[in-house]
Each structure stands twice: as C-alpha cells, then as structure tokens.
Design an enzyme around this catalytic site. Sequence first.
Site, PDB file in Angstrom:
ATOM      1  N   LEU A   1      42.154  37.006  57.621  1.00  0.00           N
ATOM      2  CA  LEU A   1      43.256  37.657  58.196  1.00  0.00           C
ATOM      3  C   LEU A   1      44.193  36.910  59.298  1.00  0.00           C
ATOM      4  O   LEU A   1      45.255  36.526  59.239  1.00  0.00           O
ATOM      5  CB  LEU A   1      42.867  39.294  58.411  1.00  0.00           C
ATOM      6  CG  LEU A   1      44.173  39.859  58.875  1.00  0.00           C
ATOM      7  CD1 LEU A   1      45.117  39.723  57.901  1.00  0.00           C
ATOM      8  CD2 LEU A   1      43.939  41.453  59.311  1.00  0.00           C
TER       9      LEU A   1
ATOM     10  N   TRP B   1      38.241  45.035  50.060  1.00  0.00           N
ATOM     11  CA  TRP B   1      38.154  43.797  49.068  1.00  0.00           C
ATOM     12  C   TRP B   1      39.231  42.560  49.561  1.00  0.00           C
ATOM     13  O   TRP B   1      39.909  42.177  48.485  1.00  0.00           O
ATOM     14  CB  TRP B   1      38.678  44.517  47.807  1.00  0.00           C
ATOM     15  CG  TRP B   1      37.641  45.423  47.268  1.00  0.00           C
ATOM     16  CD1 TRP B   1      36.919  46.257  48.027  1.00  0.00           C
ATOM     17  CD2 TRP B   1      37.223  45.659  45.713  1.00  0.00           C
ATOM     18  NE1 TRP B   1      35.971  47.054  47.041  1.00  0.00           N
ATOM     19  CE2 TRP B   1      36.391  46.751  45.647  1.00  0.00           C
ATOM     20  CE3 TRP B   1      37.729  45.202  44.711  1.00  0.00           C
ATOM     21  CZ2 TRP B   1      35.917  47.194  44.728  1.00  0.00           C
ATOM     22  CZ3 TRP B   1      37.247  45.732  43.411  1.00  0.00           C
ATOM     23  CH2 TRP B   1      36.479  46.761  43.416  1.00  0.00           C
TER      24      TRP B   1
ATOM     25  N   TYR C   1      28.020  49.258  58.733  1.00  0.00           N
ATOM     26  CA  TYR C   1      29.243  48.368  58.763  1.00  0.00           C
ATOM     27  C   TYR C   1      30.177  49.480  58.699  1.00  0.00           C
ATOM     28  O   TYR C   1      31.044  49.611  59.819  1.00  0.00           O
ATOM     29  CB  TYR C   1      29.364  47.579  57.446  1.00  0.00           C
ATOM     30  CG  TYR C   1      30.941  47.078  57.647  1.00  0.00           C
ATOM     31  CD1 TYR C   1      31.276  46.340  58.339  1.00  0.00           C
ATOM     32  CD2 TYR C   1      31.556  47.540  56.534  1.00  0.00           C
ATOM     33  CE1 TYR C   1      32.636  45.670  58.614  1.00  0.00           C
ATOM     34  CE2 TYR C   1      32.932  47.103  56.356  1.00  0.00           C
ATOM     35  CZ  TYR C   1      33.367  46.184  57.385  1.00  0.00           C
ATOM     36  OH  TYR C   1      34.760  45.622  57.097  1.00  0.00           O
TER      37      TYR C   1
ATOM     38  N   TYR D   1      32.934  42.213  62.920  1.00  0.00           N
ATOM     39  CA  TYR D   1      31.519  41.911  62.264  1.00  0.00           C
ATOM     40  C   TYR D   1      31.721  42.410  60.909  1.00  0.00           C
ATOM     41  O   TYR D   1      31.813  43.714  60.600  1.00  0.00           O
ATOM     42  CB  TYR D   1      30.523  42.510  62.990  1.00  0.00           C
ATOM     43  CG  TYR D   1      29.057  42.352  62.446  1.00  0.00           C
ATOM     44  CD1 TYR D   1      28.175  41.629  62.917  1.00  0.00           C
ATOM     45  CD2 TYR D   1      28.785  43.188  61.283  1.00  0.00           C
ATOM     46  CE1 TYR D   1      26.817  41.400  62.661  1.00  0.00           C
ATOM     47  CE2 TYR D   1      27.478  42.965  60.510  1.00  0.00           C
ATOM     48  CZ  TYR D   1      26.549  42.137  61.391  1.00  0.00           C
ATOM     49  OH  TYR D   1      25.268  41.885  60.873  1.00  0.00           O
ATOM     50  N   THR D   2      31.601  41.638  59.827  1.00  0.00           N
ATOM     51  CA  THR D   2      31.951  42.050  58.432  1.00  0.00           C
ATOM     52  C   THR D   2      30.794  41.666  57.525  1.00  0.00           C
ATOM     53  O   THR D   2      30.914  41.989  56.202  1.00  0.00           O
ATOM     54  CB  THR D   2      33.116  41.273  57.879  1.00  0.00           C
ATOM     55  OG1 THR D   2      32.857  39.982  58.053  1.00  0.00           O
ATOM     56  CG2 THR D   2      34.151  41.498  58.617  1.00  0.00           C
TER      57      THR D   2
END
Length: 293
Positions: free
Chosen positions: A14, A151, A126, A62-63
């Site tokens: 992003l 997504w 998460y 944090y993904t």
Amino acid sequence: MATTVVIAGADGQLGRELQCTAPTGVRCLGLNRTQLDITDPASIHRCLQELQPAWLLNAAAYTAVDRAEQEEALALQVNAEGAANLATACAERDIRLLQVSTDFVFSGESGRPYQVDAPPEPLGAYGRSKLAGEQAVVSALPEVLILRTGWVYSRFGSNFVKTMLRLMGERDALSVVCDQVGTPTWGRGLAQAAWAAVARPQLHGIYHWSDAGVCSWYDFAVAIAEEGLAGGLLSHAVTVTPIPSSDYPTPARRPAFSVLDKQRSWRDLGLPPHHWRVQLRAMLQDLKDNGHE
C-alpha cells in the site's frame, strides 16, 4: 500551497501504491521503518516535528497472519502500540490520521457483507492486534479515519496474485481452498480511496474498502490463471482444483466469509465500484508493463 502527507510503511504494497498515486497538490513523503519507526515514540516525534504534515497515512503493519499466532506480542507492538503512538502524536499536533485495518477483525460467521458497525470478533492473533489498534487510535484521536480492507495485492511486494503466478509458471495444476469467501482488493484502488479520504477532511470514523463482487480463493486463482494466460504472463494453461480449508490447515484460522459492505465508502468518497476481476486485469497489465518490485 501543497498539502504535506507522511506515509508510514512506505516500502509495503500500500505504501508503494500511495506514492505512485499521490494527487497533484500533495507533497507526499514516504518513510520506511528506518526513517519512521512507529513503535518508537521518539522517532515519531522527530519526524512530525521536522516535516509538519497535515495528514499521516499509516500503512505500516505486522501482516504475517500465521506467524502472529506465535508472535502475538510483536503483532500487538506494531499493530496496536505503534498505531497508538501515531495517534497520540497526531493528537498533540493537530495532524489528521488515516489508519488502515482489516477484515480479520470479524469472525466470518455472517452470511451478509459486514457493515462498519458490525460487532468485531477476531479469530486469531493478527485480527486481535488490528482490532486493538483500531480501539487505541479512536481513544487517542476521536477524529481518526479508519479504512478496513482485505485480500490486498499489487505488483509490489509479496501477495496471493504474485505467488499464484509463480506457482502456475512452475506447475500444470494447483489446489486452492474454496470455502473462504471475500473480495480481492487491488492496492492501487485502495490507495486511491485513501487519497479520496484525504481530499475530504470532514470524514472520520470507520470506512470499508475493497473492490466490488465476491469470490473464494479458488475463484480468484482460476481468474489469475485465465487472465495471466490471456495477458501473456503465463505460457500454459493451469488446472486449479477446489479443496476445503481442512485439506490445507494453517496455524491461524481465517474467516470463512469476510466480505465488507462498501456502500458508505462509495458514496462518501465519491468513487465508483470496480469489479475485482476488472481490477485484477488492470494489475496484471501493470505487472506486465512495469515488472515485479
């Protein structure tokens, strides 16, 4: 006079798309973790003191959904404490904050698209960390704008589309789960939604953004195979077989249904909906023209 906007997490999907789509009249300053560490209040203070932005867009996160099950403290440090640090600093300096959140704050047990005021019930670490981030920024900065999505993919970074293209280039057949349903989101469109929010400073609260339509991961993979072949990114057809999630266990539970209701966003941001498959085609063309990054 240009509006100064700081982007935290500028190296991510992003963050990169935000920099590519910055509108005229915006002085866009993309900062990576070395330049702006959201877990370090002193780093934030120095950055905001020097740059004096009107907006801060928090694309830092944090993904790692599965790894978060073993690293929940780290996920909370970034997604909750880091977001709180930003909100506190913005409140002290009258800076607007856009916080990016996720569909994983929901359980996925609904059969209808989630409204912005639907009760959150995350399934894993998460989602809990991102929900804690939402609550922290609202507490510190009531006028914050929260943009939930899910997504996300782009030609930048690592994501499902690029992983599928790599695997499809290596194999003739793949199996993909068919009982998790949501809506893909091209990072370019998400970035444009964020910039539309910046242009409408009267907005605050929670907004949802993804592309239009609904699909499973299996449907998404089939579309990637078809569009990749048609666009010359794949040299051969690939057979995609649907499987249940039970055949592909992961450390973290995923929502079975994570479709977000975007009606409010399409109206208030003044942006028309684009079907996810149209956006996928556009992203693949971008990838073909500009390569992987």
